[in-house]
Design a protein around this motif. Structure first.
Motif, PDB file in Angstrom:
ATOM      1  N   ILE A  42     -25.801 -19.590 -24.778  1.00  0.00           N
ATOM      2  CA  ILE A  42     -25.672 -18.468 -23.940  1.00  0.00           C
ATOM      3  C   ILE A  42     -24.662 -18.808 -22.843  1.00  0.00           C
ATOM      4  CG2 ILE A  42     -26.656 -17.239 -22.047  1.00  0.00           C
ATOM      5  CD1 ILE A  42     -29.207 -16.893 -24.153  1.00  0.00           C
ATOM      6  N   VAL A  43     -24.938 -20.072 -22.141  1.00  0.00           N
ATOM      7  CA  VAL A  43     -23.941 -20.591 -20.986  1.00  0.00           C
ATOM      8  C   VAL A  43     -22.724 -20.853 -21.609  1.00  0.00           C
ATOM      9  CG1 VAL A  43     -23.791 -22.452 -19.377  1.00  0.00           C
ATOM     10  CG2 VAL A  43     -26.008 -21.474 -19.798  1.00  0.00           C
ATOM     11  N   THR A  44     -22.566 -21.235 -22.691  1.00  0.00           N
ATOM     12  CA  THR A  44     -21.289 -21.864 -23.542  1.00  0.00           C
ATOM     13  C   THR A  44     -20.353 -20.489 -23.789  1.00  0.00           C
ATOM     14  OG1 THR A  44     -22.068 -23.665 -24.454  1.00  0.00           O
ATOM     15  CG2 THR A  44     -19.979 -22.789 -25.329  1.00  0.00           C
ATOM     16  N   ALA A  45     -21.101 -19.354 -24.396  1.00  0.00           N
ATOM     17  CA  ALA A  45     -20.488 -18.158 -24.292  1.00  0.00           C
ATOM     18  C   ALA A  45     -19.866 -17.400 -23.223  1.00  0.00           C
ATOM     19  CB  ALA A  45     -21.452 -17.217 -25.284  1.00  0.00           C
ATOM     20  N   LEU A  46     -20.669 -17.427 -22.036  1.00  0.00           N
ATOM     21  CA  LEU A  46     -20.439 -17.001 -20.925  1.00  0.00           C
ATOM     22  C   LEU A  46     -19.055 -17.785 -20.320  1.00  0.00           C
ATOM     23  CD1 LEU A  46     -23.863 -16.081 -19.203  1.00  0.00           C
ATOM     24  CD2 LEU A  46     -22.132 -14.418 -20.116  1.00  0.00           C
ATOM     25  N   ALA A  47     -19.342 -19.005 -20.192  1.00  0.00           N
ATOM     26  CA  ALA A  47     -18.126 -19.860 -19.557  1.00  0.00           C
ATOM     27  C   ALA A  47     -16.847 -19.685 -20.200  1.00  0.00           C
ATOM     28  CB  ALA A  47     -18.535 -21.078 -19.616  1.00  0.00           C
ATOM     29  N   ASP A  48     -17.089 -19.438 -21.739  1.00  0.00           N
ATOM     30  CA  ASP A  48     -15.786 -19.035 -22.716  1.00  0.00           C
ATOM     31  C   ASP A  48     -15.328 -17.486 -22.424  1.00  0.00           C
ATOM     32  OD1 ASP A  48     -15.967 -21.535 -23.715  1.00  0.00           O
ATOM     33  OD2 ASP A  48     -16.862 -20.639 -25.546  1.00  0.00           O
TER      34      ASP A  48
ATOM     35  N   GLU B  78     -14.763 -20.024 -12.947  1.00  0.00           N
ATOM     36  CA  GLU B  78     -14.825 -19.349 -11.680  1.00  0.00           C
ATOM     37  C   GLU B  78     -15.343 -17.772 -11.418  1.00  0.00           C
ATOM     38  OE1 GLU B  78     -11.265 -18.235  -8.576  1.00  0.00           O
ATOM     39  OE2 GLU B  78     -10.747 -19.512 -10.320  1.00  0.00           O
ATOM     40  N   GLU B  79     -15.017 -17.065 -12.438  1.00  0.00           N
ATOM     41  CA  GLU B  79     -15.711 -15.760 -12.560  1.00  0.00           C
ATOM     42  C   GLU B  79     -17.255 -15.701 -12.830  1.00  0.00           C
ATOM     43  OE1 GLU B  79     -15.492 -11.312 -14.672  1.00  0.00           O
ATOM     44  OE2 GLU B  79     -13.851 -12.720 -14.960  1.00  0.00           O
ATOM     45  N   LEU B  80     -17.864 -16.719 -13.524  1.00  0.00           N
ATOM     46  CA  LEU B  80     -19.066 -16.884 -13.948  1.00  0.00           C
ATOM     47  C   LEU B  80     -19.857 -17.149 -12.421  1.00  0.00           C
ATOM     48  CD1 LEU B  80     -21.251 -16.732 -15.917  1.00  0.00           C
ATOM     49  CD2 LEU B  80     -20.819 -19.269 -16.472  1.00  0.00           C
ATOM     50  N   GLY B  81     -19.167 -17.882 -11.679  1.00  0.00           N
ATOM     51  CA  GLY B  81     -19.734 -18.435 -10.374  1.00  0.00           C
ATOM     52  C   GLY B  81     -19.655 -17.274  -9.241  1.00  0.00           C
ATOM     53  N   GLN B  82     -18.709 -16.315  -9.560  1.00  0.00           N
ATOM     54  CA  GLN B  82     -18.547 -15.074  -8.658  1.00  0.00           C
ATOM     55  C   GLN B  82     -19.720 -14.259  -8.874  1.00  0.00           C
ATOM     56  OE1 GLN B  82     -14.529 -13.599  -9.152  1.00  0.00           O
ATOM     57  NE2 GLN B  82     -13.827 -15.400  -7.932  1.00  0.00           N
ATOM     58  N   ARG B  83     -19.956 -13.812 -10.230  1.00  0.00           N
ATOM     59  CA  ARG B  83     -20.811 -13.043 -10.985  1.00  0.00           C
ATOM     60  C   ARG B  83     -22.426 -13.650 -10.606  1.00  0.00           C
ATOM     61  NH1 ARG B  83     -19.483  -8.958 -14.639  1.00  0.00           N
ATOM     62  NH2 ARG B  83     -17.064  -8.934 -14.864  1.00  0.00           N
ATOM     63  N   ILE B  84     -22.628 -14.656 -10.758  1.00  0.00           N
ATOM     64  CA  ILE B  84     -23.896 -15.465 -10.520  1.00  0.00           C
ATOM     65  C   ILE B  84     -23.700 -16.664  -9.577  1.00  0.00           C
ATOM     66  CG2 ILE B  84     -26.136 -16.510 -11.590  1.00  0.00           C
ATOM     67  CD1 ILE B  84     -25.346 -15.090 -14.030  1.00  0.00           C
TER      68      ILE B  84
ATOM     69  N   PRO C 211     -18.598 -27.544 -12.143  1.00  0.00           N
ATOM     70  CA  PRO C 211     -19.384 -26.728 -13.120  1.00  0.00           C
ATOM     71  C   PRO C 211     -19.181 -27.507 -14.619  1.00  0.00           C
ATOM     72  CG  PRO C 211     -17.424 -25.679 -12.982  1.00  0.00           C
ATOM     73  CD  PRO C 211     -17.358 -26.658 -11.965  1.00  0.00           C
ATOM     74  N   SER C 212     -20.178 -27.753 -15.088  1.00  0.00           N
ATOM     75  CA  SER C 212     -20.514 -27.945 -16.887  1.00  0.00           C
ATOM     76  C   SER C 212     -21.723 -27.437 -17.252  1.00  0.00           C
ATOM     77  CB  SER C 212     -20.671 -29.521 -16.732  1.00  0.00           C
ATOM     78  OG  SER C 212     -21.827 -30.008 -16.436  1.00  0.00           O
ATOM     79  N   VAL C 213     -21.556 -27.381 -18.636  1.00  0.00           N
ATOM     80  CA  VAL C 213     -22.778 -26.894 -19.427  1.00  0.00           C
ATOM     81  C   VAL C 213     -24.071 -27.612 -19.124  1.00  0.00           C
ATOM     82  CG1 VAL C 213     -23.857 -26.563 -21.801  1.00  0.00           C
ATOM     83  CG2 VAL C 213     -21.585 -25.644 -21.160  1.00  0.00           C
TER      84      VAL C 213
ATOM     85  N   SER D 215     -25.385 -26.912 -15.574  1.00  0.00           N
ATOM     86  CA  SER D 215     -26.211 -25.726 -15.697  1.00  0.00           C
ATOM     87  C   SER D 215     -27.480 -25.668 -16.245  1.00  0.00           C
ATOM     88  CB  SER D 215     -24.969 -24.595 -16.163  1.00  0.00           C
ATOM     89  OG  SER D 215     -23.719 -24.800 -15.710  1.00  0.00           O
ATOM     90  N   LEU D 216     -27.611 -26.167 -17.552  1.00  0.00           N
ATOM     91  CA  LEU D 216     -28.629 -26.152 -17.938  1.00  0.00           C
ATOM     92  C   LEU D 216     -29.784 -26.678 -17.604  1.00  0.00           C
ATOM     93  CD1 LEU D 216     -27.495 -27.144 -21.826  1.00  0.00           C
ATOM     94  CD2 LEU D 216     -28.139 -24.802 -21.238  1.00  0.00           C
ATOM     95  N   ARG D 217     -29.454 -27.970 -16.828  1.00  0.00           N
ATOM     96  CA  ARG D 217     -30.571 -28.640 -16.048  1.00  0.00           C
ATOM     97  C   ARG D 217     -31.138 -27.766 -14.901  1.00  0.00           C
ATOM     98  NH1 ARG D 217     -27.416 -32.997 -16.977  1.00  0.00           N
ATOM     99  NH2 ARG D 217     -25.920 -32.695 -15.357  1.00  0.00           N
ATOM    100  N   PHE D 218     -29.965 -26.989 -14.384  1.00  0.00           N
ATOM    101  CA  PHE D 218     -30.568 -25.995 -13.190  1.00  0.00           C
ATOM    102  C   PHE D 218     -31.268 -24.881 -13.721  1.00  0.00           C
ATOM    103  CE2 PHE D 218     -29.636 -22.234 -10.921  1.00  0.00           C
ATOM    104  CZ  PHE D 218     -30.139 -22.568  -9.619  1.00  0.00           C
ATOM    105  N   LEU D 219     -30.994 -24.111 -14.806  1.00  0.00           N
ATOM    106  CA  LEU D 219     -31.418 -22.869 -15.216  1.00  0.00           C
ATOM    107  C   LEU D 219     -32.687 -23.277 -16.039  1.00  0.00           C
ATOM    108  CD1 LEU D 219     -28.324 -21.336 -17.247  1.00  0.00           C
ATOM    109  CD2 LEU D 219     -29.393 -20.637 -14.928  1.00  0.00           C
ATOM    110  N   ARG D 220     -32.936 -24.404 -16.460  1.00  0.00           N
ATOM    111  CA  ARG D 220     -34.324 -24.597 -17.126  1.00  0.00           C
ATOM    112  C   ARG D 220     -35.257 -24.809 -15.964  1.00  0.00           C
ATOM    113  NH1 ARG D 220     -31.439 -28.573 -21.310  1.00  0.00           N
ATOM    114  NH2 ARG D 220     -31.152 -27.053 -22.977  1.00  0.00           N
ATOM    115  N   LYS D 221     -35.010 -25.004 -14.687  1.00  0.00           N
ATOM    116  CA  LYS D 221     -35.823 -25.377 -13.751  1.00  0.00           C
ATOM    117  C   LYS D 221     -36.202 -24.135 -12.794  1.00  0.00           C
ATOM    118  CE  LYS D 221     -34.160 -29.001 -12.384  1.00  0.00           C
ATOM    119  NZ  LYS D 221     -33.786 -30.214 -11.442  1.00  0.00           N
TER     120      LYS D 221
END
Length: 89
Positions: free
Chosen positions: A27-33, A38-44, A53-55, A58-64
């Motif tokens: 999911i994160v990879t698809a959104l980043a692609d 930059e836009e992903l950071g503006q939206r969320i 940013p890196s996948v 992001s995964l470490r943060f989102l899982r917590k």
């Protein structure tokens, strides 16, 4: 057969759930692609999308962080709807 196998066999199929079977990484990879970091950071607006940013980070943060994961999943569903609409036009 283990307890996990029993639980998997009892779990209902989710044919209409677009997130079923997807990993958070996919999911994160698809959104980043699709949007770019930059836009992903503006939206969320969370640090993992805006500062180096890196996948992986992001995964470490989102899982917590359940609220942030929900926002990411919601944006992914929005992206799928937009792609579907664009394909019909």
């Amino acid at each position: 057969m283990s307890e996990e196998d029993d639980a998997a066999a009892d779990a209902p199929a989710q044919p209409r759930n677009p997130l079923h079977g997807l990993t958070l990484e996919a999911i994160v990879t698809a959104l980043a692609d699709h949007y770019g970091w930059e836009e992903l950071g503006q939206r969320i607006p969370v640090r993992c999308f805006n500062v180096d940013p890196s996948v992986g980070s992001s995964l470490r943060f989102l899982r917590k962080t359940p609220w942030a994961r929900e926002k990411v999943e919601g944006l992914y569903l929005f992206m799928l709807r937009e792609e579907r609409r664009a394909g019909r036009g």
